[in-house]
Scaffold this motif. Structure first.
Motif, PDB file in Angstrom:
ATOM      1  N   ILE A  31      84.402  62.093  57.954  1.00  0.00           N
ATOM      2  CA  ILE A  31      84.676  60.680  57.709  1.00  0.00           C
ATOM      3  C   ILE A  31      84.013  59.863  58.804  1.00  0.00           C
ATOM      4  O   ILE A  31      84.128  60.184  59.995  1.00  0.00           O
ATOM      5  CB  ILE A  31      86.193  60.409  57.626  1.00  0.00           C
ATOM      6  N   VAL A  32      83.270  58.818  58.423  1.00  0.00           N
ATOM      7  CA  VAL A  32      82.462  58.002  59.335  1.00  0.00           C
ATOM      8  C   VAL A  32      82.827  56.534  59.113  1.00  0.00           C
ATOM      9  O   VAL A  32      83.016  56.098  57.983  1.00  0.00           O
ATOM     10  CB  VAL A  32      80.959  58.216  59.075  1.00  0.00           C
ATOM     11  N   GLY A  33      82.891  55.777  60.185  1.00  0.00           N
ATOM     12  CA  GLY A  33      83.154  54.361  60.010  1.00  0.00           C
ATOM     13  C   GLY A  33      83.606  53.694  61.307  1.00  0.00           C
ATOM     14  O   GLY A  33      83.600  54.310  62.366  1.00  0.00           O
ATOM     15  N   PRO A  34      83.986  52.412  61.190  1.00  0.00           N
ATOM     16  CA  PRO A  34      84.084  51.641  59.962  1.00  0.00           C
ATOM     17  C   PRO A  34      82.742  51.056  59.510  1.00  0.00           C
ATOM     18  O   PRO A  34      81.977  50.533  60.310  1.00  0.00           O
ATOM     19  CB  PRO A  34      85.051  50.520  60.337  1.00  0.00           C
ATOM     20  N   LEU A  35      82.498  51.179  58.204  1.00  0.00           N
ATOM     21  CA  LEU A  35      81.386  50.538  57.518  1.00  0.00           C
ATOM     22  C   LEU A  35      81.983  49.874  56.276  1.00  0.00           C
ATOM     23  O   LEU A  35      82.606  50.545  55.462  1.00  0.00           O
ATOM     24  CB  LEU A  35      80.326  51.563  57.095  1.00  0.00           C
ATOM     25  N   SER A  36      81.793  48.573  56.177  1.00  0.00           N
ATOM     26  CA  SER A  36      82.457  47.866  55.094  1.00  0.00           C
ATOM     27  C   SER A  36      81.465  47.054  54.233  1.00  0.00           C
ATOM     28  O   SER A  36      81.350  45.864  54.386  1.00  0.00           O
ATOM     29  CB  SER A  36      83.505  46.913  55.675  1.00  0.00           C
ATOM     30  N   PHE A  37      80.773  47.661  53.317  1.00  0.00           N
ATOM     31  CA  PHE A  37      80.769  49.038  52.873  1.00  0.00           C
ATOM     32  C   PHE A  37      79.595  49.843  53.461  1.00  0.00           C
ATOM     33  O   PHE A  37      79.660  51.064  53.540  1.00  0.00           O
ATOM     34  CB  PHE A  37      80.594  49.074  51.345  1.00  0.00           C
TER      35      PHE A  37
END
Length: 380
Positions: A125-131
């Protein structure tokens, strides 16, 4: 003491829950003077499967966390088919993270997102990317004392602790740089600009009108995707995504803030800077009616500039060591110093930490890092 067993995670699957998801940031950040509320109508469009450009290349699930019937956090889990075709297909993503200062709530949200991703075969799981990588990127970890420029995000400082405590580690940092120096020798800058362009025989630097830029949108779209293809996590814009970006930028485009370098009729480099209207957007508090749009248009197009932000830049790969980015920056800088006496601030963001060449180039003009955004990752 309340624990994770008191938290209920709900999938957002109707309009009422979506409205609650969109409004949650006000509950978390409304008292923070550096926070700029997102435009509600824009958020609704982005998050809708019918209208959001992301859903052309991916899928997502939104989650709300509740305690005692009250929403206390939110998150998205999403997969990106275009990313899978270019990078590690085991990567899944999270974004739109907002949370009260409560580790149990954050943990429940991360586990819900990770479970959704695991069910789709993801290993990380990678992020935060929105989106996506050119949308809202990263968690703010440095620079909480000032309002961000337009198109940058803000979050409470405790978010980093919530993320780290779940076992996330740093993947990469992105820097927000600002130039505030007006005490420059404009004539000397002009001489340097002439030398730079003189080395590149056959290339012409121009300041096109917004209409000319929009008429060449297809060329700029292709150039941007080609120029940044080696960047960390790069996923090329789809035409729909790029069209939406230009549609959003169209009201604030100004000839004095656009530069293009041509070889004949071919565009080989471009830079687009826009007025930073975040101070006004904060006052609107998420609202955007026709009168608000007119107010923003007048501010961006005709009022003296106080803050600006560079939003798009691209140089053909074969020209990337020709310092064309320096030429475009110099020409824009000179124009702003001469014609915008009230200008306080130019944001140059976001720049991944490994692009030392570009960061050093901006440093020549007095650019300083004022915010750091971090992308995290964890195996699931």
């Amino acid at each position: 003491m309340p624990g994770q067993s008191d938290i209920v995670i709900t999938q957002v699957d109707n309009e009422n829950l979506l409205a609650e998801f969109i409004r949650l940031p006000w509950q978390i950040q409304r008292d923070d003077p550096a926070w700029v509320p997102p435009t509600i109508s824009k958020q609704r469009k982005i998050l809708s499967r019918k209208t959001g450009p992301f859903f052309e290349i991916g899928d997502a699930q939104l989650f709300l966390a509740r305690r005692d019937g009250r929403a206390t956090g939110r998150i998205s889990a999403h997969v990106n088919r275009l990313h899978d075709s270019l990078h590690d297909p085991g990567d899944g993503f999270f974004g739109f993270f907002e949370c009260s200062n409560d580790q149990a709530t954050a943990t429940a949200l991360f586990e819900a997102a990770a479970g959704w991703l695991r069910s789709r075969g993801k290993k990380k799981i990678v992020g935060p990317l929105s989106f996506s990588i050119y949308d809202d990127v990263g968690l703010l970890v440095e620079g909480f004392d000032s309002m961000p420029a337009i198109l940058l995000t803000h979050n409470p400082s405790y978010y980093e602790t919530l993320v780290s405590n779940w076992g996330f580690r740093k993947a990469i940092d992105w820097y927000a740089l600002k130039i505030t120096n007006r005490n420059v020798d404009v004539d000397r800058m002009g001489d340097e600009l002439k030398r730079l362009m003189g080395r590149n025989n056959g290339l012409v630097l121009t300041a096109p009108t917004p209409t000319e830029v929009l008429n060449r949108a297809d060329d700029i779209f292709k150039l941007f995707n080609e120029a940044w293809k080696s960047n960390w996590g790069h996923i090329p814009f789809t035409r729909k995504q790029f069209t939406e970006i230009l549609k959003e930028l169209k009201p604030v485009l100004r000839s004095d803030l656009i530069r293009v370098v041509k070889s004949g009729d071919e565009i080989v480099a471009f830079i687009i800077t826009i007025p930073d209207i975040n101070r006004t957007l904060r006052k609107l508090n998420g609202r955007m009616n026709l009168l608000d749009q007119l107010r923003l248009l007048v501010e961006a197009r005709w009022q003296p500039l106080r803050r600006v932000k560079t939003v798009l830049l691209g140089v053909q790969q074969k020209y990337q060591r020709k310092r064309l980015h320096d030429a475009m920056i110099l020409d824009t800088y000179i124009d702003l110093i001469r014609n915008q006496p009230k200008l306080e601030f130019c944001d140059c963001s976001l720049i991944p930490e490994h692009l030392g060449f570009y960061i050093r180039s901006l440093g020549r003009y007095g650019a300083e890092r004022y915010k750091t955004y971090r992308i995290f990752e964890k195996e699931i």
